[in-house]
Write an enzyme that holds these catalytic residues in place. Structure first.
Site, PDB file in Angstrom:
ATOM      1  N   ASP A  44      44.385  84.778 -59.530  1.00 15.55           N
ATOM      2  CA  ASP A  44      45.049  83.683 -59.645  1.00 15.55           C
ATOM      3  C   ASP A  44      46.074  83.458 -58.618  1.00 15.55           C
ATOM      4  O   ASP A  44      47.008  84.094 -58.417  1.00 15.55           O
ATOM      5  CB  ASP A  44      46.166  84.156 -60.937  1.00 15.55           C
ATOM      6  CG  ASP A  44      46.935  83.226 -61.406  1.00 15.55           C
ATOM      7  OD1 ASP A  44      47.301  81.874 -60.945  1.00 15.55           O
ATOM      8  OD2 ASP A  44      47.796  83.253 -62.349  1.00 15.55           O
ATOM      9  N   LYS A  66      50.933  75.292 -52.876  1.00 15.57           N
ATOM     10  CA  LYS A  66      49.976  74.754 -53.717  1.00 15.57           C
ATOM     11  C   LYS A  66      50.286  73.228 -54.004  1.00 15.57           C
ATOM     12  O   LYS A  66      49.209  72.709 -54.486  1.00 15.57           O
ATOM     13  CB  LYS A  66      49.910  75.533 -55.144  1.00 15.57           C
ATOM     14  CG  LYS A  66      48.709  75.447 -56.005  1.00 15.57           C
ATOM     15  CD  LYS A  66      48.781  76.350 -56.950  1.00 15.57           C
ATOM     16  CE  LYS A  66      47.761  76.418 -58.120  1.00 15.57           C
ATOM     17  NZ  LYS A  66      47.887  77.185 -59.064  1.00 15.57           N
ATOM     18  N   GLU A  91      42.502  77.112 -64.670  1.00 15.09           N
ATOM     19  CA  GLU A  91      43.444  78.082 -64.902  1.00 15.09           C
ATOM     20  C   GLU A  91      43.250  78.340 -66.681  1.00 15.09           C
ATOM     21  O   GLU A  91      43.154  79.451 -67.290  1.00 15.09           O
ATOM     22  CB  GLU A  91      44.388  77.747 -64.577  1.00 15.09           C
ATOM     23  CG  GLU A  91      44.685  78.366 -62.995  1.00 15.09           C
ATOM     24  CD  GLU A  91      45.839  77.668 -62.218  1.00 15.09           C
ATOM     25  OE1 GLU A  91      46.680  77.096 -62.875  1.00 15.09           O
ATOM     26  OE2 GLU A  91      45.899  77.901 -60.971  1.00 15.09           O
ATOM     27  N   ASP A 124      49.292  75.616 -70.695  1.00 15.52           N
ATOM     28  CA  ASP A 124      49.434  76.319 -69.364  1.00 15.52           C
ATOM     29  C   ASP A 124      50.565  75.616 -68.594  1.00 15.52           C
ATOM     30  O   ASP A 124      50.242  74.669 -67.922  1.00 15.52           O
ATOM     31  CB  ASP A 124      48.168  76.595 -68.575  1.00 15.52           C
ATOM     32  CG  ASP A 124      48.302  77.304 -67.209  1.00 15.52           C
ATOM     33  OD1 ASP A 124      49.562  77.469 -67.044  1.00 15.52           O
ATOM     34  OD2 ASP A 124      47.328  77.490 -66.690  1.00 15.52           O
TER      35      ASP A 124
END
Lengths: 166, 608, 140
Positions: free
Chosen positions: B18, B80, B179, B201
Site C-alpha cells: 500500500d 502521491k 485500493e 476509502d
C-alpha cells in the site's frame, strides 16, 4: 474513423443466438469463462501469448456487457444475423417521433408528484417495445426489429432523463 | 548428461504494498488471510516521507518524518499527490507544500532540493525501497515482486508512474491494484460471504468508493467513483486555517509545517473528545492558544464529507443498484476514524459500517491476497476490476470521441478503423484523452501517437485497424494493423505526464549505482540460501548413491569446504566459488546417479 | 475552441421555439430523429400565398449542436421562399456554426427536418390544388 464490430458475443459465450437468455445462467457462464480466461490465472503462459490472453479476456468481458442487457443483446443479435441492418433502418415514423418529442417534453417539465406515474408509463412503453421486438424477430422481420430497437432508445433515454431529474 | 543439484523452488513470494499519501506498508499472504510486515519495533507503517538531509544522507520513513520541522524545505511528503501529473496541474497544491516544486521538461513537476531535482517517481521509489527493506528483514529473504495499490480514481498516467516507481525501487510490479478493491479482498477473504459491498476509502489525500459483487470467490467491481483531491489532509487544512488566523500572515515553511502537525493532532483528539485545546509556541514566530469543539470541526468539514457522499450515491447508481440493496459497508483509510464520516455514511446507507479490519492495514492485506493469486499460489480467487475513467480519441475540432466507457470491466478492448485524408499520406496522428467531458480541453491528455509507414496510396484507401486494449492494470495498450498488407505494430504512447521509457532506463542505471550496496546484500542472502541447500542435498545424496571411493571423497571434501565457508560467514563471492566447485564435481560424475539422488534428497528435504 | 460563439448563442437563446397548428393547411411539419443519439427535431413552416415562409418554429430534443442547428434553420427560413428553403444544405449550417465533425449529423438532421416540413406542406398544398383543379375541371 469507423468502428470495427467486436466478435459476435453469442459465439464468444457459446450460447444460442436468441433474444431471450436466462439471466442467471448467463451470469454463471460469465463467471466460469472469467475463471478460465482471466490473465491473472494464466500468468505462467508464454510471454508471446500475453496479448492474446488479454484479448480473449477482453472479449469475454465485452461480450458479457453486451449480452446482459436485453437491448444491447438485441442489437448484437440483429447485427450478427444481418450485418448493417441497424444502420439501414434508422428512419422512423414521424408520428412515433412526434410522440417521442412529447414524451421528452413531459419529462423536462414533469411535476415532482407525477414522476412515479411517468416512470411507470415509460417502463410500460419499454416493455411493450420489447414484446413487439420479440414478435418482429419471431417473424424474421429484421428491418422492423431494427426500427423497434431504435425507437425504444427514445423511451430509454426519456427514462434515464427522468431518473437524472429525480 | 548430469545436471547440478538445484535448490528447491520455494513458493513465489510476492508482496502486497500500500503506497499511501501519508503512510506505506507491505503485507504477505499467510494461511487463509494475510499478515502485515513490521519493522524491528513492531511498527508496520512507513511514513511516506523522504528527508534529504543537508549532510547528504537520504532518510526515509519515521526518521524522516521526525525531521520535518528541522528541514521543512528538504523533507518531502504527500508525493502521491504529484505523481503522474503535470506541473501546471499541481501548481496550486504545491503552494501549500513547504518544499519547492518546479516545472521541468515537458511541464513535468520536479521537487527541488538544494541544487538537485527529483522526480515524483524517484521519491516514491525511495519510499518503496524502504518498505521493501522492512519486508525483507521481516521475512528474512529477498523479494523482487509486488502488487502496488493506487486509488481507483488514478488515471493511466498516474498508474504508469506508480509502476515506474516500483521498477526504480527494484520491484517488478505484477499488478497495479485499486485500493478499495484491495480492501474488499481483505474483508471478504473467506469468499463464502456472497453479496454486494460498498467500500468507502478516505485516505490522507484521496477518496475512493467502489461497489463490489462477490460470487463464490469472484470479486467483481461494479462501479467506482472518487476524488483524487479529497482526504484527511483537507480536514487538517481547515483546522490549520483556524490556527494560522491567529498568527501574523506567513509563508515560513517552519511555521506551515508546525501548524500542519498541530492541526493533525487536533483532528485526532477530536475523534474521541468533544473538545480539544491547542497551545502552540513558535518562539519568536508567534504563539497560538486555541480551543476547538467537535461541533465546530464537524461544521467545517461537513461540505467535504457531503462531497464524498455524492460520490457514494453516484457509484451506487452507476452499479445499477439502489442504496438498500447493499449488503455491507466497509471503511478503509485512516480518515474514516472521524466520527462525522461514519455517522453520515451510516445515515445514507442505513448500514452499520464494518470496522473488523484496521482501516490503515486493510489495503495492504488485500494487496497481499491478490499478490498470492498472481504468484500462481491461489486459484480460488479472482478479481474483476473496472477502468475508472473513460478513454477517448480527439477528433478534428477538439471534441473527444469515447472509445471505452468508464466502469467497463478490464481487460476490455475496442477496434476502430482509420484511413488517410490526402493522397500518399503515410502517417496518421492520434491523440488519446481520459475523462468524462465532451471536449478535449476538459479531459486529461494521455498521449499522442502516430501510425507510421503506411503504404503511399490515394486518400481513403489505406485501412488501419487500431485496437485499444486496457489491460488488467488499467493501463492502455495500442496495436495497429494495416488491413491490406497485414503489417502489424505495437505503438508506444509518448506519456504526457510521466517518464519516457528511456528516462526509466537511465534512472534504473543511476539507481543501480546508488543501490549497489542494496544489491550486494540481496545477493549475499541468495547465495547463502543456495549454498545451504546444496550442502544438505549433497550430504543426503552421498548416503544414497553408490560412488567410487575417490569420487565420494572429492565430493565430501568440497561439501565440507562449503560448510566451513558458511560457518565463517564468508562473503557472497567466496560462497559462490564454493558452490561452483561442488557443482563442477557433481557434474563430472559420469552417470546421473548422484544428481538424481540429490534431486530426490532435496525433494525429501523440502517435504520435511 | 471547439464550439463557436454562434453555437453557444443559439443554444442559450434559441430562436423561434414553439409549435404551429399542424392541421392548418398553410403549415408544413417535419419530424426527424437520429436514433443512435436519441435526438428528435420537429420543424414547422407557415407559408403565405406567395410561397414565402411567413413563420418557422422548432422543438428539438437533443444536444446543444442539434438545438443550435434547428434554431439557425428557422432563422434562415423566415422570409425566404419555399423553393429557396429546399436548397438549404447541411454544409451551410456546419459552416455558419463551425460545427466539429462529430456534430455534423446535427446539421444533417436540420436539413432533413426542413425537407420533411416542405414535403408535408407541398403534399397538403398539392391535395388542395388538386381539389381546386378538380373542381374547376368539373365546370364545363
Amino acid at each position: 474513423m469507423t468502428h470495427v464490430p467486436a466478435p459476435d458475443p453469442f459465439t464468444v459465450f457459446g450460447v444460442p443466438r436468441t433474444l431471450d437468455l436466462d439471466a442467471r445462467e448467463l451470469e454463471r457462464r460469465y463467471l466460469r469463462l472469467s475463471r478460465e480466461c482471466h490473465p491473472d490465472h494464466l500468468r505462467t503462459q508464454d510471454a508471446n501469448d500475453c496479448l492474446a490472453v488479454l484479448q480473449r479476456a477482453a472479449e469475454v468481458n465485452d461480450a458479457w456487457k453486451t449480452l446482459r442487457d436485453p437491448w444491447t443483446r438485441a442489437k448484437a443479435l440483429l447485427e450478427a444475423e444481418s450485418p448493417g441492418v441497424l444502420a439501414a433502418n434508422k428512419k422512423l415514423d414521424p408520428a412515433f417521433l412526434a410522440d417521442a418529442l412529447e414524451l421528452a417534453e413531459e419529462v423536462a417539465f414533469v411535476r415532482p408528484d407525477h414522476v412515479g406515474a411517468l416512470r411507470a408509463r415509460l417502463q410500460q412503453a419499454l416493455d411493450a417495445d420489447f414484446a413487439a421486438l420479440r414478435a418482429d424477430v419471431g417473424r424474421a422481420d429484421l428491418p422492423a426489429a431494427a426500427r423497434r430497437v431504435h425507437g425504444a432508445h427514445y423511451h430509454k433515454k426519456a427514462l434515464a432523463d427522468l431518473e437524472h431529474k429525480a | 548428461m548430469t545436471t547440478a543439484p538445484q535448490p528447491p523452488a520455494a513458493p513465489r513470494l510476492v508482496l502486497g504494498i500500500d503506497l499511501g499519501t501519508t503512510n506505506s506498508l507491505a503485507a504477505v499472504r499467510a494461511g487463509k488471510g494475510a499478515r502485515v510486515l513490521r519493522d524491528r519495533d513492531g511498527e508496520p507503517l512507513v511514513p511516506s516521507v523522504v528527508c534529504f538531509h543537508p549532510d547528504g544522507r537520504t532518510i526515509v520513513g519515521r526518521d524522516a518524518k521526525a525531521l520535518r520541522l528541522d528541514f521543512p524545505e528538504r523533507t518531502v511528503f504527500s508525493i502521491k499527490r504529484l505523481i503522474g501529473r503535470s506541473a501546471a496541474e499541481v501548481q496550486q497544491e504545491a503552494t501549500r507544500l513547504p518544499y519547492r516544486v518546479v516545472a521541468a521538461d515537458r511541464g513535468l513537476p520536479r521537487v527541488q532540493i538544494g541544487d538537485q531535482q527529483w522526480t515524483p517517481e524517484a521519491i516514491s521509489a525511495l519510499i518503496l525501497q524502504q518498505v521493501k527493506a522492512t519486508a525483507e528483514q521481516a521475512l528474512g529473504q529477498p523479494v523482487r515482486e509486488a502488487v502496488v495499490t493506487v486509488p481507483a480514481w488514478f488515471d493511466d498516467a498516474q498508474r504508469q508512474a506508480t509502476k515506474d516507481a516500483a521498477q526504480l525501487a527494484g520491484l517488478e510490479c505484477l499488478r497495479i491494484l485499486n485500493e478499495p478493491t484491495a480492501a474488499a479482498l481483505a474483508y471478504g477473504i473467506d469468499g463464502s460471504k456472497d453479496g454486494t459491498a460498498l467500500v468507502y476509502d478516505l485516505g490522507g489525500g484521496t477518496f475512493d468508493v467502489s461497489i463490489l459483487r462477490i460470487d463464490d470467490g469472484v470479486f467483481r467491481v461494479l462501479s467506482t467513483a472518487g476524488d483524487t483531491h479529497l482526504g484527511g489532509d483537507d480536514f487538517d487544512e481547515l483546522l490549520g486555517q483556524r490556527i494560522l488566523a491567529q498568527l501574523p500572515p506567513t509563508s515560513d515553511p517552519y511555521v506551515l509545517q508546525a501548524v500542519r502537525a498541530a492541526a493533525e493532532g487536533l483532528k485526532i483528539r477530536l475523534s474521541d473528545a468533544d473538545r480539544a485545546e491547542l497551545e502552540l509556541d513558535l518562539g519568536d514566530r508567534g504563539a497560538v492558544k486555541l480551543a476547538v469543539t467537535r461541533a465546530e470541526f464537524e461544521a467545517a468539514i461537513a461540505p467535504l464529507v457531503q462531497r464524498t457522499l455524492d460520490c457514494v450515491t453516484r457509484a451506487v447508481k452507476d452499479a445499477g443498484l439502489q442504496l438498500h440493496e447493499l449488503d455491507d459497508v466497509v471503511l478503509v483509510g485512516g480518515s474514516t476514524r472521524v466520527p462525522l464520516v461514519r455517522a453520515r455514511l451510516q445515515a445514507l446507507t442505513g448500514k452499520v459500517p464494518h470496522t473488523g479490519v484496521d482501516p490503515d492495514l486493510a489495503v495492504a492485506l488485500g494487496a497481499a491476497i491478490q499478490a498470492d493469486v498472481l504468484a500462481g499460489n491461489d486459484r480460488s480467487l479472482l478479481l474483476l476490476d473496472v477502468i475508472p475513467l473513460s478513454l477517448g480519441l480527439e477528433t478534428l475540432g477538439g471534441a473527444v470521441q469515447k472509445l471505452i466507457l468508464r466502469n467497463s470491466t478490464i481487460p476490455t478492448s475496442v477496434t476502430e478503423e482509420f484511413s488517410t485524408g490526402v493522397d500518399n499520406q503515410t502517417a496518421v496522428d492520434l491523440t488519446i484523452y481520459q475523462g468524462e467531458r465532451e471536449l478535449a480541453q476538459d479531459c486529461r491528455l494521455l498521449g499522442r501517437f502516430q501510425l507510421r509507414g503506411l503504404p503511399a496510396l490515394p486518400a481513403g484507401l489505406p485501412r488501419i485497424a487500431v485496437t485499444f486494449l486496457v489491460d488488467a492494470d488499467g493501463v492502455l495498450r495500442v496495436t495497429a494493423r494495416e488491413q491490406r498488407t497485414g503489417a502489424q505494430a505495437s505503438i508506444q504512447i509518448v506519456p504526457t505526464f510521466g517518464l519516457t521509457r528511456d528516462e526509466v532506463r537511465k534512472m534504473m542505471l543511476d539507481s543501480i549505482e546508488h543501490a549497489q550496496h542494496d544489491y550486494l546484500a540481496r545477493e549475499a542472502i541468495d547465495t547463502r540460501n543456495k549454498a545451504e541447500a546444496m550442502v544438505r542435498g549433497t550430504q543426503k545424496a552421498l548416503q544414497m548413491a553408490e560412488l567410487p571411493p575417490d569420487q565420494t571423497y572429492a565430493v565430501q571434501k568440497a561439501t565440507k569446504a562449503l560448510q566451513k565457508l558458511l560457518a565463517a560467514n564468508a562473503d557472497a563471492a567466496a560462497l559462490k566459488a564454493g558452490c561452483d566447485e561442488l557443482t563442477k564435481l557433481t557434474a563430472t560424475i559420469a552417470d546421473d546417479v548422484i544428481s538424481s539422488a540429490v534431486t530426490k534428497a532435496l525433494k525429501a528435504d523440502e517435504i520435511r | 475552441m471547439a464550439y463557436s460563439d454562434k453555437v453557444l448563442d443559439h443554444y442559450q437563446n434559441p430562436r423561434n421555439v414553439g409549435s404551429l397548428d399542424k392541421n392548418a393547411p398553410d403549415v408544413g411539419t417535419g419530424v426527424v430523429g437520429a436514433p443512435e443519439c436519441g435526438d428528435v427535431m420537429k420543424l414547422q413552416i407557415k407559408v403565405g400565398d406567395d410561397g414565402r415562409i411567413l413563420d418557422a418554429k422548432f422543438k428539438t430534443y437533443g444536444c446543444g449542436s442539434a438545438i443550435a442547428s434547428s434554431s439557425l434553420a428557422t432563422e434562415w427560413l423566415k422570409g425566404t421562399t419555399v423553393d429557396a428553403a429546399a436548397q438549404i444544405k447541411n454544409t451551410q449550417i456546419v459552416e455558419e456554426l463551425s460545427l466539429p465533425p462529430v456534430k455534423i449529423h446535427c446539421s444533417v438532421l436540420a436539413e432533413d427536418a426542413i425537407k420533411a416540413a416542405i414535403e408535408d406542406w407541398r403534399k397538403k398544398n398539392a391535395a388542395a390544388q388538386g381539389a381546386t383543379e378538380g373542381a374547376a375541371g368539373a365546370k364545363p
